[in-house]
Design a protein around this motif. Sequence first.
Motif, PDB file in Angstrom:
ATOM      1  N   ASP A  19     -16.668   5.375  -1.302  1.00  0.00           N
ATOM      2  CA  ASP A  19     -15.709   4.940  -1.696  1.00  0.00           C
ATOM      3  C   ASP A  19     -13.954   5.007  -0.751  1.00  0.00           C
ATOM      4  N   PRO A  20     -13.679   3.859  -1.390  1.00  0.00           N
ATOM      5  CA  PRO A  20     -11.883   4.137  -0.319  1.00  0.00           C
ATOM      6  C   PRO A  20     -11.404   5.937  -0.574  1.00  0.00           C
ATOM      7  N   HIS A  21     -10.854   6.349   0.235  1.00  0.00           N
ATOM      8  CA  HIS A  21     -10.850   8.564   0.093  1.00  0.00           C
ATOM      9  C   HIS A  21      -9.176   8.428  -0.754  1.00  0.00           C
ATOM     10  N   ASP A  22      -9.338   9.163  -1.485  1.00  0.00           N
ATOM     11  CA  ASP A  22      -8.363   9.296  -2.603  1.00  0.00           C
ATOM     12  C   ASP A  22      -7.470  10.702  -2.195  1.00  0.00           C
ATOM     13  N   GLY A  23      -7.235  10.446  -1.204  1.00  0.00           N
ATOM     14  CA  GLY A  23      -6.682  11.951  -0.566  1.00  0.00           C
ATOM     15  C   GLY A  23      -4.722  12.300  -0.918  1.00  0.00           C
ATOM     16  N   GLN A  24      -4.182  12.776   0.239  1.00  0.00           N
ATOM     17  CA  GLN A  24      -2.613  12.797  -0.461  1.00  0.00           C
ATOM     18  C   GLN A  24      -2.929  11.920   0.406  1.00  0.00           C
ATOM     19  N   GLY A  25      -1.808  10.608  -0.619  1.00  0.00           N
ATOM     20  CA  GLY A  25      -0.744   9.374   1.130  1.00  0.00           C
ATOM     21  C   GLY A  25      -1.852   8.504   0.649  1.00  0.00           C
ATOM     22  N   MET A  26      -2.965   8.380   0.037  1.00  0.00           N
ATOM     23  CA  MET A  26      -3.462   7.031  -0.400  1.00  0.00           C
ATOM     24  C   MET A  26      -3.656   6.724  -1.989  1.00  0.00           C
ATOM     25  N   GLY A  27      -3.192   5.728  -2.249  1.00  0.00           N
ATOM     26  CA  GLY A  27      -2.940   4.791  -3.384  1.00  0.00           C
ATOM     27  C   GLY A  27      -1.948   4.721  -3.748  1.00  0.00           C
ATOM     28  N   GLY A  28      -1.611   4.431  -5.012  1.00  0.00           N
ATOM     29  CA  GLY A  28       0.250   3.754  -5.385  1.00  0.00           C
ATOM     30  C   GLY A  28       0.462   3.147  -4.528  1.00  0.00           C
ATOM     31  N   THR A  29       2.100   3.976  -4.168  1.00  0.00           N
ATOM     32  CA  THR A  29       2.741   2.989  -2.757  1.00  0.00           C
ATOM     33  C   THR A  29       2.991   3.485  -1.598  1.00  0.00           C
ATOM     34  N   SER A  30       2.063   4.685  -1.554  1.00  0.00           N
ATOM     35  CA  SER A  30       2.026   5.040   0.072  1.00  0.00           C
ATOM     36  C   SER A  30       0.798   3.957   0.475  1.00  0.00           C
ATOM     37  N   TYR A  31       1.730   3.958   1.529  1.00  0.00           N
ATOM     38  CA  TYR A  31       0.930   3.686   2.853  1.00  0.00           C
ATOM     39  C   TYR A  31       0.243   1.772   1.983  1.00  0.00           C
ATOM     40  N   ARG A  32       1.587   1.367   1.372  1.00  0.00           N
ATOM     41  CA  ARG A  32       0.392   0.317   1.009  1.00  0.00           C
ATOM     42  C   ARG A  32       1.652  -1.082   0.703  1.00  0.00           C
ATOM     43  N   LEU A  33       1.677  -2.110   0.856  1.00  0.00           N
ATOM     44  CA  LEU A  33       2.341  -3.213   0.908  1.00  0.00           C
ATOM     45  C   LEU A  33       2.195  -3.827   0.065  1.00  0.00           C
ATOM     46  N   PRO A  34       2.952  -4.432  -0.682  1.00  0.00           N
ATOM     47  CA  PRO A  34       2.783  -5.983  -1.871  1.00  0.00           C
ATOM     48  C   PRO A  34       1.872  -7.028  -1.673  1.00  0.00           C
ATOM     49  N   THR A  35       1.527  -7.119  -2.269  1.00  0.00           N
ATOM     50  CA  THR A  35       0.297  -8.831  -1.585  1.00  0.00           C
ATOM     51  C   THR A  35       0.516  -9.743  -2.659  1.00  0.00           C
ATOM     52  N   ILE A  36       2.352  -9.561  -3.631  1.00  0.00           N
ATOM     53  CA  ILE A  36       2.921 -10.912  -4.260  1.00  0.00           C
ATOM     54  C   ILE A  36       4.584 -10.115  -3.450  1.00  0.00           C
ATOM     55  N   PRO A  37       5.007 -10.573  -2.618  1.00  0.00           N
ATOM     56  CA  PRO A  37       6.528 -10.479  -2.193  1.00  0.00           C
ATOM     57  C   PRO A  37       7.386  -9.518  -4.316  1.00  0.00           C
ATOM     58  N   LEU A  38       8.384  -8.565  -3.522  1.00  0.00           N
ATOM     59  CA  LEU A  38       8.522  -8.265  -4.792  1.00  0.00           C
ATOM     60  C   LEU A  38      10.142  -7.740  -4.672  1.00  0.00           C
ATOM     61  N   VAL A  39      10.620  -8.350  -6.108  1.00  0.00           N
ATOM     62  CA  VAL A  39      12.458  -8.455  -5.491  1.00  0.00           C
ATOM     63  C   VAL A  39      12.669  -7.628  -5.065  1.00  0.00           C
TER      64      VAL A  39
END
Length: 445
Positions: free
Chosen positions: A292-312
């Motif tokens: 499964d995708p790793h779940d360590g520190q810096g994974m998930g939430g908004t960490s190193y992740r980009l919106p797929t539907i643009p945010l205000v």
Amino acid sequence: MLNEAQLRDAAAPSPDNDGATRPIGRQPSRRGLLLGGSLASLGAAAGLGLPLGSGAAGLTSAASAQGAPAAGAAPKGPQPFDYPGKDKGLVLLGDRPLVAETPERLLDDDTTPIGKFFVRNNGQIAEENKQGDAWSFKVEGEVDKPLTLTVAELKSRFAPQTMRMVLECGGNGRSFFQPPGRGNQWTNGGAGCAEWTGVRLADVLKAAGLKDGAKFTGHYGADPHLSGDAGKDAISRGMPIEKAMEPHSMLVWAMNGEPLPHIHGGPLRLVVPGWPASLSSKWLTRVLVRKDPHDGQGMGGTSYRLPTIPLVPGSNADGKTNFADMTSMPVRSIITAPANGTRLDAGTRQVPLRGAAWAGDHDIQKVEVSVDAGQRWQMVSMAKPKNRYDWVRWVGTVALPSDGYFEVWVRATDSRGVAQPHVATNWNPQGYGSNPLHRIAVLVG
Ligand SMILES: Nc1nc2c(c(=O)[nH]1)N[C@H]1C(S)=C(S)[C@@H](COP(=O)(O)O)O[C@H]1N2
Ligand SMILES: [Mo]
């Protein structure tokens, strides 16, 4: 395409085009033109963020754009980075954890010297390790044969390779977001391009034998969490197995031909080019192969992740829905000479330029410059990269119509035809993926 020597010659100032560039003030400032000599009034205005150029939100003049203090903030110049072996021109972005970026003008070498290479830590710096080749790390998880290998074994059992590749922080360019993203306020200096020597991660994973369930990796380093809590990792990120199996994803023990410096993760680190450098674990102790995708520190939430539907811009988001992990870094180009805020002799009409461009997993299709705020663009000459993931060094000359204040803008276009935007786009809470075109200010006369 030019080779590197031709590129240097082409960029060398020739006597008739007045290459007599001299920086304004002693230390070029991130705030733009420094107070100094006859430029005091312009410098003061720039330092306070007075709009000299376009009034469009987020598109202030180059002279004021670079690190201008927020309204109300105490005007504070860049903090120099004082660290053994590091250039004093690096700019400290934080001391806990220790983070420093390289101003664009210091990225003027074809290969970024160790002394000029940016530094990014998320936790404490690992204890200095003198084991060198005796340093060991583990490969575990979805493998037939878990391995513990020393650096000496990596050197003797696998085929070494050296590649010149860009390492770039996922947050590079963050300071260009409006409103600001959370985190270190990088301009364009969270990147460098070094010669990395090591072995392919793929070869080591093959030696361990990937099971059918081997779909992702998770990376661990020896640095303690900032809090000192032994139960937490400073950072522990991971990637799809396909990225791990790319021939350029490497276990690295040398940088620019020297043993990998402690501050850059020596004796052993990962270098995973093209993707956020947070995957390139320093002081590497373990690669965990996972179903499964790793779940360590810096994974998930908004960490190193980009919106797929643009945010205000400025809105709240927790990243649980409509966000995806960052993969390739976006296209970026910089002008490395002249420096922002350079004053040129009166009558100068030809200005030689030098710079670099890179685009994550992609190649560079073209680099263009403009001296009229993007009304007209002209192409520059690009040198051939040494290998995939190397940056493109470029040179060009722009003609100026008169004395006065000018901005030179640069933008690169990647091999898919995607160019740098004029302003940072796809705003996200932690400010990733910001790559607006780079601008410098020059004053003639
Ligand atoms: N062990 C460990 N590895 C790490 C980090 C860290 O904090 N700890 N930071 C990552 C991030 S976010 C970046 S941008 C790069 C920076 O590498 P450098 O300090 O060699 O420039 O290292 C990555 N690897
Ligand atoms: Mo980073």
